[in-house]
Design an enzyme around this catalytic site. Structure first.
Site, PDB file in Angstrom:
ATOM      1  N   ARG A  64      49.423 125.434 -40.680  1.00 13.68           N
ATOM      2  CA  ARG A  64      50.611 126.187 -41.128  1.00 13.68           C
ATOM      3  C   ARG A  64      51.832 125.314 -40.905  1.00 13.68           C
ATOM      4  O   ARG A  64      51.860 124.503 -39.978  1.00 13.68           O
ATOM      5  CB  ARG A  64      50.788 127.467 -40.309  1.00 13.68           C
ATOM      6  CG  ARG A  64      49.630 128.415 -40.359  1.00 13.68           C
ATOM      7  CD  ARG A  64      49.899 129.711 -39.629  1.00 13.68           C
ATOM      8  NE  ARG A  64      50.168 129.533 -38.198  1.00 13.68           N
ATOM      9  CZ  ARG A  64      50.230 130.577 -37.355  1.00 13.68           C
ATOM     10  NH1 ARG A  64      50.062 131.806 -37.789  1.00 13.68           N
ATOM     11  NH2 ARG A  64      50.463 130.380 -36.060  1.00 13.68           N
ATOM     12  N   TYR A  72      35.422 136.883 -30.902  1.00  7.71           N
ATOM     13  CA  TYR A  72      36.383 136.045 -30.172  1.00  7.71           C
ATOM     14  C   TYR A  72      35.851 135.720 -28.777  1.00  7.71           C
ATOM     15  O   TYR A  72      35.780 134.551 -28.387  1.00  7.71           O
ATOM     16  CB  TYR A  72      37.711 136.792 -30.082  1.00  7.71           C
ATOM     17  CG  TYR A  72      38.795 136.143 -29.271  1.00  7.71           C
ATOM     18  CD1 TYR A  72      39.325 136.778 -28.141  1.00  7.71           C
ATOM     19  CD2 TYR A  72      39.343 134.918 -29.641  1.00  7.71           C
ATOM     20  CE1 TYR A  72      40.350 136.211 -27.409  1.00  7.71           C
ATOM     21  CE2 TYR A  72      40.388 134.348 -28.911  1.00  7.71           C
ATOM     22  CZ  TYR A  72      40.877 135.005 -27.797  1.00  7.71           C
ATOM     23  OH  TYR A  72      41.894 134.438 -27.067  1.00  7.71           O
TER      24      TYR A  72
HETATM   25  N1  LIG Z   1      48.186 134.127 -26.771  1.00 11.79           N
HETATM   26  C1  LIG Z   1      47.399 134.576 -25.789  1.00 11.79           C
HETATM   27  O1  LIG Z   1      47.651 135.629 -25.166  1.00 11.79           O
HETATM   28  C2  LIG Z   1      46.146 133.820 -25.417  1.00 11.79           C
HETATM   29  C3  LIG Z   1      45.416 134.227 -24.298  1.00 11.79           C
HETATM   30  C4  LIG Z   1      44.212 133.566 -24.004  1.00 11.79           C
HETATM   31  C5  LIG Z   1      43.819 132.461 -24.746  1.00 11.79           C
HETATM   32  N2  LIG Z   1      44.584 132.063 -25.795  1.00 11.79           N
HETATM   33  C6  LIG Z   1      44.114 130.933 -26.587  1.00 11.79           C
HETATM   34  O2  LIG Z   1      45.185 130.037 -26.889  1.00 11.79           O
HETATM   35  C7  LIG Z   1      44.999 129.508 -28.207  1.00 11.79           C
HETATM   36  C8  LIG Z   1      46.248 129.764 -29.048  1.00 11.79           C
HETATM   37  O3  LIG Z   1      46.466 131.159 -29.038  1.00 11.79           O
HETATM   38  P1  LIG Z   1      47.712 131.797 -29.817  1.00 11.79           P
HETATM   39  O4  LIG Z   1      48.014 133.103 -29.219  1.00 11.79           O
HETATM   40  O5  LIG Z   1      48.806 130.800 -29.915  1.00 11.79           O
HETATM   41  O6  LIG Z   1      47.045 132.042 -31.262  1.00 11.79           O
HETATM   42  P2  LIG Z   1      47.722 132.023 -32.705  1.00 11.79           P
HETATM   43  O7  LIG Z   1      46.871 132.875 -33.569  1.00 11.79           O
HETATM   44  O8  LIG Z   1      49.179 132.299 -32.612  1.00 11.79           O
HETATM   45  O9  LIG Z   1      47.552 130.487 -33.118  1.00 11.79           O
HETATM   46  C9  LIG Z   1      46.298 130.009 -33.531  1.00 11.79           C
HETATM   47  C10 LIG Z   1      46.582 128.760 -34.361  1.00 11.79           C
HETATM   48  O10 LIG Z   1      45.349 128.249 -34.892  1.00 11.79           O
HETATM   49  C11 LIG Z   1      45.654 127.739 -36.175  1.00 11.79           C
HETATM   50  N3  LIG Z   1      44.461 127.647 -37.014  1.00 11.79           N
HETATM   51  C12 LIG Z   1      43.746 128.649 -37.572  1.00 11.79           C
HETATM   52  N4  LIG Z   1      42.757 128.152 -38.329  1.00 11.79           N
HETATM   53  C13 LIG Z   1      42.841 126.806 -38.244  1.00 11.79           C
HETATM   54  C14 LIG Z   1      42.117 125.731 -38.821  1.00 11.79           C
HETATM   55  N5  LIG Z   1      41.088 125.944 -39.650  1.00 11.79           N
HETATM   56  N6  LIG Z   1      42.500 124.459 -38.515  1.00 11.79           N
HETATM   57  C15 LIG Z   1      43.558 124.222 -37.683  1.00 11.79           C
HETATM   58  N7  LIG Z   1      44.290 125.203 -37.106  1.00 11.79           N
HETATM   59  C16 LIG Z   1      43.926 126.480 -37.398  1.00 11.79           C
HETATM   60  C17 LIG Z   1      46.639 128.745 -36.762  1.00 11.79           C
HETATM   61  O11 LIG Z   1      47.370 128.188 -37.837  1.00 11.79           O
HETATM   62  C18 LIG Z   1      47.517 129.041 -35.543  1.00 11.79           C
HETATM   63  O12 LIG Z   1      48.639 128.191 -35.471  1.00 11.79           O
HETATM   64  C19 LIG Z   1      43.733 130.171 -28.771  1.00 11.79           C
HETATM   65  O13 LIG Z   1      42.623 129.300 -28.574  1.00 11.79           O
HETATM   66  C20 LIG Z   1      43.564 131.411 -27.915  1.00 11.79           C
HETATM   67  O14 LIG Z   1      42.209 131.786 -27.780  1.00 11.79           O
HETATM   68  C21 LIG Z   1      45.724 132.719 -26.165  1.00 11.79           C
HETATM   69  C1  LIG Z   2      44.133 137.847 -24.441  1.00 12.28           C
HETATM   70  C2  LIG Z   2      44.191 136.801 -25.544  1.00 12.28           C
HETATM   71  O1  LIG Z   2      42.949 136.160 -25.651  1.00 12.28           O
HETATM   72  C3  LIG Z   2      44.748 137.233 -26.856  1.00 12.28           C
HETATM   73  N1  LIG Z   2      46.174 137.535 -26.720  1.00 12.28           N
HETATM   74  C4  LIG Z   2      44.024 138.467 -27.411  1.00 12.28           C
HETATM   75  O2  LIG Z   2      44.443 139.543 -27.085  1.00 12.28           O
HETATM   76  O3  LIG Z   2      43.088 138.328 -28.152  1.00 12.28           O
END
Ligand SMILES: NC(=O)c1ccc[n+]([C@@H]2O[C@H](COP(=O)([O-])OP(=O)(O)OC[C@H]3O[C@@H](n4cnc5c(N)ncnc54)[C@H](O)[C@@H]3O)[C@@H](O)[C@H]2O)c1
Ligand SMILES: C[C@@H](O)[C@H](N)C(=O)O
Length: 351
Positions: A67, A173
């Site tokens: 993106r 997930y």
């Molecule tokens: N936000 C949270 O609360 C949280 C908590 C635990 C773990 N995580 C982990 O942190 C990471 C980021 O989370 P987030 O909340 O920023 O998610 P998000 O959905 O905001 O971002 C995910 C990103 O992955 C990219 N993406 C999707 N398909 C893709 C592809 N084919 N190639 C390249 N990029 C691609 C998207 O464009 C997006 O920028 C994830 O692995 C998530 O599991 C997040």
């Molecule tokens: C908790 C974390 O993995 C993400 N914000 C979800 O709720 O899926």
């Protein structure tokens, strides 16, 4: 030396017999590790860049996504398009940029993954396994992959949830994250891959929109409180979940990646900062936006997911092994969020 684009790894053909696998030490000479660790960062976890930039220099951090990033991100340092499923292109990027560290953030989160299981399986499993792991092992990279509270399920102990216990998540997930944890640890013990993983709680930041997870409400409430003075929560008021402010998340991520290998008794750690319910968060928010009106319209899908997740995280191993400690509790989180967003709601301004 610069850094690889995040989350992409060409797969090394699984058909190769393990004894001659390209990254078997006898086959694959250790890659040259530049003096400065080079880190590929994914923009999705907001704010990810600034601590890395500060630590390693902007030209040693490459950001990638499929993106378009916000202008302030795009013009702040190297950015490239990279689709985690385009193995060939990713391998070129990794080799041409002489990557040494890789932070792999690409994924579909819990709720959005349940709405598109085939895509979640492709991105979270094929992208993770057949790309990220393979190239990290092939090129001797230090690899960080975030896991989540979502890697546990209804048969896991919930209060607290320790590092090591039953993990039978009920979302694609969560299944994909357990897969990442187990495969990362297998590659570490079998092939010496320097794999490091943290199970993040729900991460809260002011400079991003929620990504389609179950904890998104804890971000959205701040924006709605300011914009309309009203917030409709899709979880029950008493749903307790572990949460963390983004700065603590990024601090822990850099700390685990810089920890000496001998300090790590595990390769996957829980990290924790606070746990709260929507009701508790609303009470704290109302100290800044007193006119906030909370209502509840439970989303059965996300409520069922939340009810299967940890209520409190036991992160004692991280605190013992590499000195993890959080800085932000609930009060600190809310103060910081409103210092960033401002707390004069439109209603208050109108009044
Ligand atoms: N936000 C949270 O609360 C949280 C908590 C635990 C773990 N995580 C982990 O942190 C990471 C980021 O989370 P987030 O909340 O920023 O998610 P998000 O959905 O905001 O971002 C995910 C990103 O992955 C990219 N993406 C999707 N398909 C893709 C592809 N084919 N190639 C390249 N990029 C691609 C998207 O464009 C997006 O920028 C994830 O692995 C998530 O599991 C997040
Ligand atoms: C908790 C974390 O993995 C993400 N914000 C979800 O709720 O899926």
């Amino acid at each position: 030396p610069s850094i690889p684009c995040p989350s992409l790894l060409p797969s090394i053909h699984a058909s190769i017999h393990p004894s001659i696998h390209p990254f078997h030490p006898s086959i694959h000479p250790p890659s040259i590790i530049p003096s400065i660790p080079s880190i590929p960062i994914h923009p999705s976890i907001p704010g990810t860049l600034s601590p890395s930039w500060k630590r390693f220099g902007k030209n040693n951090v490459i950001l990638s996504d499929i993106r378009k990033p916000a202008d302030n991100v795009f013009y702040s340092g190297p950015f490239i398009f990279a689709d985690i499923l385009d193995y060939k292109n990713l391998r070129e990027i990794v080799v041409n940029n002489r990557i040494t560290w890789l932070f792999h953030y690409s994924a579909l989160l819990s709720a959005v993954g349940e709405a598109n299981v085939p895509l979640a399986r492709a991105v979270n499993i094929t992208g993770m396994l057949h790309n990220v792991l393979d190239i990290a092992a092939e090129h001797n990279l230090r690899l960080f992959v975030p896991s989540t509270i979502g890697a546990f399920g209804p048969t896991s102990p919930r209060d607290p949830t320790p590092d090591l216990c039953i993990q039978r998540p009920r979302t694609i997930y969560g299944v994909s994250k357990v897969h990442a944890e187990l495969m990362g640890e297998y590659y570490h013990y079998r092939y010496g891959l320097d794999f490091r993983c943290l199970r993040y709680p729900g991460i809260i930041s002011a400079d991003s929109q929620p990504g389609g997870g179950t904890t998104d409400y804890a971000v959205q409430i701040f924006h709605d409180a300011i914009k309309t003075g009203k917030f409709k929560c899709y979880l029950r008021p008493d749903t307790r979940l572990p949460m963390m402010y983004i700065d603590d998340c990024l601090k822990a991520t850099l700390e685990i990646m810089e920890a000496p290998a001998e300090a790590l008794t595990m390769r996957t750690y829980n990290i924790s900062a606070m746990s709260f319910t929507p009701e508790e968060l609303a009470q704290e928010v109302q100290k800044y936006v007193p006119e906030l009106e909370m209502s509840y319209n439970v989303d059965q899908v996300r409520q069922a997911i939340a009810d299967s997740w940890p209520m409190n995280f036991d992160d004692s191993n991280a605190r013992r092994d590499w000195g993890w400690k959080h800085d932000y509790d609930l009060a600190e989180l809310v103060t910081t969020m409103f210092s960033y967003l401002g707390s004069d709601s439109r209603i208050a301004q109108a009044n």
